[in-house]
Design a protein around this motif. Sequence first.
Motif, PDB file in Angstrom:
ATOM      1  N   LEU A  32       0.835  -1.199   0.000  1.00 23.84           N
ATOM      2  CA  LEU A  32       0.000   0.000   0.000  1.00 23.84           C
ATOM      3  C   LEU A  32       0.873   1.255   0.000  1.00 23.84           C
ATOM      4  CD1 LEU A  32      -2.808   1.285   0.226  1.00 23.84           C
ATOM      5  CD2 LEU A  32      -2.591   1.087   2.695  1.00 23.84           C
ATOM      6  N   GLY A  33       1.909   1.248   0.818  1.00 26.00           N
ATOM      7  CA  GLY A  33       2.840   2.370   0.854  1.00 26.00           C
ATOM      8  C   GLY A  33       3.522   2.564  -0.490  1.00 26.00           C
ATOM      9  N   GLU A  34       3.895   1.466  -1.148  1.00 25.74           N
ATOM     10  CA  GLU A  34       4.530   1.546  -2.466  1.00 25.74           C
ATOM     11  C   GLU A  34       3.584   2.153  -3.494  1.00 25.74           C
ATOM     12  OE1 GLU A  34       6.181  -2.246  -3.580  1.00 25.74           O
ATOM     13  OE2 GLU A  34       7.408  -2.337  -1.774  1.00 25.74           O
ATOM     14  N   VAL A  57       7.781   9.267   2.267  1.00 25.68           N
ATOM     15  CA  VAL A  57       7.473   9.203   0.834  1.00 25.68           C
ATOM     16  C   VAL A  57       8.448  10.086   0.062  1.00 25.68           C
ATOM     17  CG1 VAL A  57       5.754   9.905  -0.881  1.00 25.68           C
ATOM     18  CG2 VAL A  57       5.052   8.554   1.096  1.00 25.68           C
ATOM     19  N   GLU A  58       8.697  11.273   0.578  1.00 28.99           N
ATOM     20  CA  GLU A  58       9.618  12.199  -0.080  1.00 28.99           C
ATOM     21  C   GLU A  58      11.044  11.645  -0.070  1.00 28.99           C
ATOM     22  OE1 GLU A  58      11.232  16.594   0.833  1.00 28.99           O
ATOM     23  OE2 GLU A  58       9.049  16.380   0.865  1.00 28.99           O
ATOM     24  N   GLU A  59      11.418  11.019   1.015  1.00 25.58           N
ATOM     25  CA  GLU A  59      12.765  10.447   1.151  1.00 25.58           C
ATOM     26  C   GLU A  59      13.016   9.327   0.141  1.00 25.58           C
ATOM     27  OE1 GLU A  59      16.549   9.937   2.684  1.00 25.58           O
ATOM     28  OE2 GLU A  59      15.115  11.518   3.190  1.00 25.58           O
ATOM     29  N   THR A  60      11.986   8.625  -0.254  1.00 28.27           N
ATOM     30  CA  THR A  60      12.119   7.486  -1.162  1.00 28.27           C
ATOM     31  C   THR A  60      12.819   7.865  -2.461  1.00 28.27           C
ATOM     32  OG1 THR A  60      10.079   6.584  -0.252  1.00 28.27           O
ATOM     33  CG2 THR A  60      10.841   5.636  -2.301  1.00 28.27           C
ATOM     34  N   SER A  61      12.540   9.040  -2.979  1.00 33.29           N
ATOM     35  CA  SER A  61      13.125   9.438  -4.260  1.00 33.29           C
ATOM     36  C   SER A  61      14.637   9.633  -4.181  1.00 33.29           C
ATOM     37  CB  SER A  61      12.461  10.714  -4.769  1.00 33.29           C
ATOM     38  OG  SER A  61      12.749  11.775  -3.887  1.00 33.29           O
ATOM     39  N   ARG A  71      14.915  -1.679   2.602  1.00 35.04           N
ATOM     40  CA  ARG A  71      14.765  -1.369   4.028  1.00 35.04           C
ATOM     41  C   ARG A  71      13.829  -0.179   4.230  1.00 35.04           C
ATOM     42  NH1 ARG A  71      20.320  -1.840   3.977  1.00 35.04           N
ATOM     43  NH2 ARG A  71      20.540   0.388   4.374  1.00 35.04           N
ATOM     44  N   HIS A  72      13.944   0.812   3.350  1.00 33.79           N
ATOM     45  CA  HIS A  72      13.078   1.987   3.464  1.00 33.79           C
ATOM     46  C   HIS A  72      11.610   1.593   3.256  1.00 33.79           C
ATOM     47  CE1 HIS A  72      12.097   6.214   3.553  1.00 33.79           C
ATOM     48  NE2 HIS A  72      11.369   6.057   2.462  1.00 33.79           N
ATOM     49  N   MET A  73      11.360   0.685   2.331  1.00 28.38           N
ATOM     50  CA  MET A  73       9.975   0.251   2.091  1.00 28.38           C
ATOM     51  C   MET A  73       9.441  -0.493   3.315  1.00 28.38           C
ATOM     52  SD  MET A  73       9.340   1.778  -0.580  1.00 28.38           S
ATOM     53  CE  MET A  73       7.635   1.295  -0.534  1.00 28.38           C
ATOM     54  N   GLN A  74      10.301  -1.213   4.025  1.00 26.58           N
ATOM     55  CA  GLN A  74       9.861  -1.850   5.271  1.00 26.58           C
ATOM     56  C   GLN A  74       9.484  -0.776   6.295  1.00 26.58           C
ATOM     57  OE1 GLN A  74      13.212  -4.381   6.170  1.00 26.58           O
ATOM     58  NE2 GLN A  74      12.134  -6.182   5.367  1.00 26.58           N
ATOM     59  N   TYR A  75      10.260   0.285   6.330  1.00 22.25           N
ATOM     60  CA  TYR A  75       9.962   1.402   7.225  1.00 22.25           C
ATOM     61  C   TYR A  75       8.627   2.046   6.850  1.00 22.25           C
ATOM     62  CZ  TYR A  75      10.325   6.060   9.318  1.00 22.25           C
ATOM     63  OH  TYR A  75      10.067   7.213  10.008  1.00 22.25           O
ATOM     64  N   VAL A  76       8.397   2.216   5.544  1.00 21.95           N
ATOM     65  CA  VAL A  76       7.126   2.775   5.075  1.00 21.95           C
ATOM     66  C   VAL A  76       5.972   1.874   5.523  1.00 21.95           C
ATOM     67  CG1 VAL A  76       5.747   3.228   3.002  1.00 21.95           C
ATOM     68  CG2 VAL A  76       8.083   4.092   3.150  1.00 21.95           C
ATOM     69  N   GLY A  77       6.157   0.560   5.405  1.00 25.57           N
ATOM     70  CA  GLY A  77       5.131  -0.381   5.869  1.00 25.57           C
ATOM     71  C   GLY A  77       4.856  -0.225   7.349  1.00 25.57           C
TER      72      GLY A  77
END
Length: 172
Positions: A32-34, A57-61, A71-77
């Motif tokens: 969902l975060g992705e 979300v901004e940090e992802t870019s 790892r960042h996507m796990q954090y987003v989750g």
Amino acid sequence: MTQDIPTFSDESSDERPSKSQLKREMHALQALGEQIIAMTPTERARFPLSEDMLAAVEETSRIRSHEGRRRHMQYVGKLMRREDLEAIQAVFDEVEQEKRHRDLAFHRLEKWRDRLIEEGDDAVEAFIEEHPDVDRQALRQLIRNAKNERERGKPPANARKLFRLIRETAGL
């Protein structure tokens, strides 16, 4: 884009959710975060997201390495667990509904284009009746050119121009 947001098991029940169930729920939140990250900033602005989530979300870019992104996507989750999932689901449903309406309108316009090319004057009169402000001369010329293209097996450049004229006339 229909998204089923996971519902966390009630902690007051006698039986705790299995580790596999918890993992599935976490993966669903990460997915969902992705999806939210993949949206444009304008689309994302419609969602009721916390400041922490917006910052993530901004940090992802800025993350380039594959492992860092994972790892960042796990954090987003993890952050998604704190979000208002019902409100997010409501916005997803609204976006999906708007997409369906746009698709239906697009298909109606395609049918008009095909009908105008195939049926000729009868269809032109029906279209003009429905959209009296259309440029009739340009409409007839594009239909004529599109028919010639079709007969000769050429690329549909005029059919595309006709579609653009129909779309602009319909206001979409």
